[in-house]
Design an enzyme around this catalytic site. Structure first.
Site, PDB file in Angstrom:
ATOM      1  CG  ASP A   1      -1.909   1.172   1.218  1.00  0.00           C
ATOM      2  OD1 ASP A   1      -2.317   1.602   0.121  1.00  0.00           O
ATOM      3  OD2 ASP A   1      -2.266   1.679   2.300  1.00  0.00           O
ATOM      4  CB  SER A   2       0.210   4.765  -0.779  1.00  0.00           C
ATOM      5  OG  SER A   2      -1.021   4.880  -0.082  1.00  0.00           O
TER       6      SER A   2
ATOM      7  CE1 TYR B   1       2.286   5.830  -4.135  1.00  0.00           C
ATOM      8  CE2 TYR B   1       1.089   3.861  -4.780  1.00  0.00           C
ATOM      9  CZ  TYR B   1       2.282   4.499  -4.477  1.00  0.00           C
ATOM     10  OH  TYR B   1       3.465   3.800  -4.537  1.00  0.00           O
TER      11      TYR B   1
ATOM     12  CB  CYS C   1      -3.186   0.592  -2.612  1.00  0.00           C
ATOM     13  SG  CYS C   1      -3.294   2.327  -3.068  1.00  0.00           S
ATOM     14  CG  ASN C   2      -9.664   0.488  -2.997  1.00  0.00           C
ATOM     15  OD1 ASN C   2     -10.612  -0.143  -3.402  1.00  0.00           O
ATOM     16  ND2 ASN C   2      -9.246   0.396  -1.741  1.00  0.00           N
ATOM     17  CB  THR C   3      -5.305   5.016  -5.171  1.00  0.00           C
ATOM     18  OG1 THR C   3      -6.212   5.366  -4.119  1.00  0.00           O
ATOM     19  CG2 THR C   3      -5.059   6.215  -6.048  1.00  0.00           C
TER      20      THR C   3
ATOM     21  CD  GLU D   1      -0.436   6.735   6.308  1.00  0.00           C
ATOM     22  OE1 GLU D   1       0.662   6.728   6.890  1.00  0.00           O
ATOM     23  OE2 GLU D   1      -0.837   5.781   5.609  1.00  0.00           O
TER      24      GLU D   1
ATOM     25  CB  CYS E   1      -9.637   4.442   0.432  1.00  0.00           C
ATOM     26  SG  CYS E   1      -8.009   4.877   1.096  1.00  0.00           S
ATOM     27  CB  THR E   2      -6.843  -0.389   2.081  1.00  0.00           C
ATOM     28  OG1 THR E   2      -5.734   0.403   1.617  1.00  0.00           O
ATOM     29  CG2 THR E   2      -7.278  -1.352   0.993  1.00  0.00           C
ATOM     30  CG  HIS E   3      -5.254   4.859   4.330  1.00  0.00           C
ATOM     31  ND1 HIS E   3      -4.684   4.402   3.173  1.00  0.00           N
ATOM     32  CD2 HIS E   3      -4.231   5.347   5.088  1.00  0.00           C
ATOM     33  CE1 HIS E   3      -3.376   4.612   3.217  1.00  0.00           C
ATOM     34  NE2 HIS E   3      -3.078   5.183   4.364  1.00  0.00           N
TER      35      HIS E   3
HETATM   36  N1  DGL Z   1      -4.918   2.890   0.820  1.00  0.00           N
HETATM   37  C1  DGL Z   1      -4.929   3.595  -0.450  1.00  0.00           C
HETATM   38  C2  DGL Z   1      -6.187   3.197  -1.213  1.00  0.00           C
HETATM   39  O1  DGL Z   1      -6.760   2.152  -0.925  1.00  0.00           O
HETATM   40  C3  DGL Z   1      -4.694   5.048  -0.192  1.00  0.00           C
HETATM   41  C4  DGL Z   1      -4.312   5.835  -1.387  1.00  0.00           C
HETATM   42  C5  DGL Z   1      -3.503   7.094  -1.149  1.00  0.00           C
HETATM   43  O2  DGL Z   1      -2.330   6.976  -0.859  1.00  0.00           O
HETATM   44  O3  DGL Z   1      -4.058   8.182  -1.369  1.00  0.00           O
HETATM   45  O4  DGL Z   1      -6.640   3.859  -2.114  1.00  0.00           O
END
Ligand code: DGL
Length: 287
Positions: A13-14, A45, A77-79, A155, A187-189
């Site tokens: 992930d990012s 991301y 990470c979806n993005t 975060e 988004c996984t966050h």
């Molecule tokens: N966890 C990432 C996602 O699922 C976050 C993307 C980001 O860094 O903006 O999209």
């Protein structure tokens, strides 16, 4: 195959969002070894171009695979997943699992055909998402929020930050206005913000993320590769770590080890400034 026993997955992930997926995978498949790779030097991301996301993701994953040969790669990470999967699949023969917003399960759950999609600014704009909605939720009203701050709030939780509930409430107003009964955490966050989101949207009945679907897909791929994973109840022995290593491309967030312990995915080793300064970086060993 990694030739490594137990099977090892590389989770990317990012930032720390993919830890929500790591926790879910560990809950369902506790015998797997997880190596977690976070491009926190490239975070977020959600405001990067497709080319930057593709280059960083492919570069970091291919370096990580040399150090940690893995049986499955999970792009948690979806993005990144909306753009990077075909590139990754040409780069490596290791099976790749991506994560896309759970529009299909949401369409199966909603009772009033009104779905809220919460994702990063990049994900809500991608044609991939239009196609998902067209295919699986064309009879629903899908209200999209692509908010730039939510990932940062998630975060900040790692170092003891508190979610600004007033701002979160303002950000989620379109969902209250649209009277959505189902929200997709695209988004996984965002599963890390679930308790705050529930406070802000008390009338939402269904919260949908992709963690379980990813765990099922990983189990299926390992099964196909004749590496079936040990089931649910057979937890790790005492002294073993659910996450054998966590690699940060930048500085590790302060408090990461306790945060991961809180999620049930204690790391054995945390390595910062990876891969460029790997050799000079200090690996922090958990105790
Ligand atoms: N966890 C990432 C996602 O699922 C976050 C993307 C980001 O860094 O903006 O999209």
């Amino acid at each position: 195959m990694s030739g490594h026993a137990p099977p090892r997955i590389l989770l990317f992930d990012s930032g720390v969002g993919g830890l929500s997926v790591a926790a879910c995978i560990h809950h369902h498949l506790p015998s797997l070894e997880v190596v977690y790779l976070a491009d926190n030097a490239g975070f977020p991301y959600g405001d990067k171009s497709e080319t930057v996301v593709i280059d960083r993701t492919c570069g970091l994953i291919s370096s990580a695979l040399r150090l940690y040969p893995s049986d499955v790669i999970v792009v948690a990470c979806n993005t990144a997943s909306t753009v990077v999967l075909p590139h990754l699949r040409t780069m490596t023969s290791v099976p790749v699992v991506g994560v896309v917003p759970a529009i299909k399960p949401a369409a199966a759950k909603t009772q009033n055909r009104r779905i809220g999609l919460l994702a990063t600014p990049a994900t809500v704009r991608r044609p991939y998402l239009d196609r998902l909605i067209e295919e699986f939720a064309s009879d629903c009203r899908v209200e999209r929020i692509g908010h730039p701050e939510l990932v940062r709030w998630a975060e900040e939780l790692v170092s003891g930050g508190v979610v600004p509930l007033g701002e979160l409430h303002a950000a989620t107003k379109p969902f209250r206005d649209a009277d959505v009964d189902t929200v997709v955490l695209g988004c996984t966050h965002y599963p890390l913000l679930l308790e705050s989101l529930k406070q802000s949207l008390p009338s939402v009945r269904f919260w949908v993320d992709s963690g379980e679907a990813i765990a099922r897909r990983v189990a299926w791929l390992l099964d196909q590769a004749k590496q079936p994973v040990v089931a649910h109840s057979e937890a790790l022995e005492e002294g073993q770590f659910p996450v054998s290593a966590i690699l940060f491309s930048g500085q590790a967030p302060k408090g990461i080890v306790s945060f991961m312990i809180g999620l049930g995915v204690a790391p054995k080793v945390v390595t910062e400034y990876w891969p460029d300064e790997l050799r000079s970086a200090t690996a922090i060993e958990s105790v």
